[in-house]
Design a protein around this motif. Structure first.
Motif, PDB file in Angstrom:
ATOM      1  N   LEU A  34       5.508   1.924   6.311  1.00 40.82           N
ATOM      2  CA  LEU A  34       4.281   2.335   5.621  1.00 40.82           C
ATOM      3  C   LEU A  34       4.411   3.801   5.235  1.00 40.82           C
ATOM      4  CD1 LEU A  34       1.831   0.493   7.999  1.00 40.82           C
ATOM      5  CD2 LEU A  34       2.583  -0.220   5.752  1.00 40.82           C
ATOM      6  N   LYS A  35       4.201   4.100   3.966  1.00 43.97           N
ATOM      7  CA  LYS A  35       4.463   5.441   3.460  1.00 43.97           C
ATOM      8  C   LYS A  35       3.213   6.218   3.068  1.00 43.97           C
ATOM      9  CE  LYS A  35       9.047   4.273   1.718  1.00 43.97           C
ATOM     10  NZ  LYS A  35       9.357   3.085   2.365  1.00 43.97           N
ATOM     11  N   THR A  36       2.037   5.607   3.153  1.00 43.93           N
ATOM     12  CA  THR A  36       0.813   6.307   2.767  1.00 43.93           C
ATOM     13  C   THR A  36       0.393   7.290   3.860  1.00 43.93           C
ATOM     14  OG1 THR A  36      -0.550   4.560   3.690  1.00 43.93           O
ATOM     15  CG2 THR A  36       0.007   4.371   1.354  1.00 43.93           C
ATOM     16  N   SER A  37      -0.426   8.272   3.506  1.00 45.22           N
ATOM     17  CA  SER A  37      -0.842   9.281   4.480  1.00 45.22           C
ATOM     18  C   SER A  37      -1.878   8.737   5.464  1.00 45.22           C
ATOM     19  CB  SER A  37      -1.404  10.519   3.766  1.00 45.22           C
ATOM     20  OG  SER A  37      -2.539  10.145   3.009  1.00 45.22           O
ATOM     21  N   VAL A  38      -2.599   7.693   5.073  1.00 43.14           N
ATOM     22  CA  VAL A  38      -3.590   7.059   5.945  1.00 43.14           C
ATOM     23  C   VAL A  38      -3.295   5.567   5.944  1.00 43.14           C
ATOM     24  CG1 VAL A  38      -6.041   6.602   6.294  1.00 43.14           C
ATOM     25  CG2 VAL A  38      -5.319   8.811   5.419  1.00 43.14           C
ATOM     26  N   VAL A  39      -3.336   4.954   7.124  1.00 46.83           N
ATOM     27  CA  VAL A  39      -3.077   3.518   7.246  1.00 46.83           C
ATOM     28  C   VAL A  39      -4.262   2.839   7.910  1.00 46.83           C
ATOM     29  CG1 VAL A  39      -0.567   3.721   7.329  1.00 46.83           C
ATOM     30  CG2 VAL A  39      -1.872   3.870   9.430  1.00 46.83           C
ATOM     31  N   THR A  40      -4.394   1.552   7.660  1.00 46.71           N
ATOM     32  CA  THR A  40      -5.466   0.798   8.300  1.00 46.71           C
ATOM     33  C   THR A  40      -4.914   0.051   9.501  1.00 46.71           C
ATOM     34  OG1 THR A  40      -5.089  -1.118   6.891  1.00 46.71           O
ATOM     35  CG2 THR A  40      -6.732   0.477   6.153  1.00 46.71           C
ATOM     36  N   MET A  49      -9.132   3.294  10.301  1.00 46.59           N
ATOM     37  CA  MET A  49      -8.187   4.069   9.508  1.00 46.59           C
ATOM     38  C   MET A  49      -7.660   5.216  10.361  1.00 46.59           C
ATOM     39  SD  MET A  49     -10.023   3.945   5.819  1.00 46.59           S
ATOM     40  CE  MET A  49      -8.540   4.173   4.890  1.00 46.59           C
ATOM     41  N   ASN A  52      -1.157   8.680   9.174  1.00 48.92           N
ATOM     42  CA  ASN A  52       0.211   8.200   9.344  1.00 48.92           C
ATOM     43  C   ASN A  52       1.108   9.395   9.659  1.00 48.92           C
ATOM     44  OD1 ASN A  52       2.616   6.864   9.273  1.00 48.92           O
ATOM     45  ND2 ASN A  52       2.515   6.277   7.129  1.00 48.92           N
ATOM     46  N   THR A  58       2.716   4.215  13.930  1.00 49.93           N
ATOM     47  CA  THR A  58       2.035   3.488  12.867  1.00 49.93           C
ATOM     48  C   THR A  58       2.457   2.028  12.855  1.00 49.93           C
ATOM     49  OG1 THR A  58       1.847   5.481  11.537  1.00 49.93           O
ATOM     50  CG2 THR A  58       1.655   3.395  10.374  1.00 49.93           C
ATOM     51  N   GLN A  62       0.186  -1.539  13.572  1.00 52.15           N
ATOM     52  CA  GLN A  62       0.123  -2.650  12.630  1.00 52.15           C
ATOM     53  C   GLN A  62       0.509  -3.981  13.274  1.00 52.15           C
ATOM     54  OE1 GLN A  62      -0.700  -2.593   9.174  1.00 52.15           O
ATOM     55  NE2 GLN A  62      -1.581  -0.657   9.786  1.00 52.15           N
TER      56      GLN A  62
END
Length: 126
Positions: A34-40, A49, A52, A58, A62
């Motif tokens: 996962l490369k986004t700054s915020v993950v769910t 939320m 990351n 992270t 998940q």
């Protein structure tokens, strides 16, 4: 082998020739990073939320492990609903609650009883 492959959840529209289906490669089965700054984490909502900051943490957030199932003591419901999807556990020493009379005997008995007698039996007046 039939040369067919099934995709999706089922149904004739999800059957295709195996030769037309893309071959799976080991890289297709790798869990993506996962490369986004915020993950769910979880099912959604702002409370699920998280930033990351660490890829290992992270990934652990998940991943969902299996939930241990407790043994059922009552009726178990399976499928999409309906009486045919209810199963009640039986034990080897449990006695059958169904009377030994045949269906024909039961139907004959019901047919010979009048409405008033059925009402008295229903309300336990006899």
């Amino acid at each position: 082998m039939s040369g067919k492959t099934s995709t999706g959840r089922g149904g004739a529209g999800n059957i295709a020739e195996a030769t037309k289906s893309p071959r799976l490669e080991p890289s297709d089965l790798e869990t993506p990073t996962l490369k986004t700054s915020v993950v769910t984490t979880g099912r959604g909502g702002s409370g699920n939320m998280a930033p990351n900051l660490d890829p290992v943490e992270t990934r652990a957030r998940q991943d969902v492990g299996p939930i241990a199932r407790r043994p059922s003591t009552g009726a178990t419901h399976v499928g999409r609903g309906g009486a045919a999807n209810v199963s009640k556990p039986t034990s080897p020493d449990a006695k059958s609650e169904v009377p030994a009379e045949t269906t024909a005997d039961a139907n004959e008995k019901r047919a010979s009883v009048g409405l008033a007698a059925k009402a008295k039996d229903f309300f336990k007046l006899t």
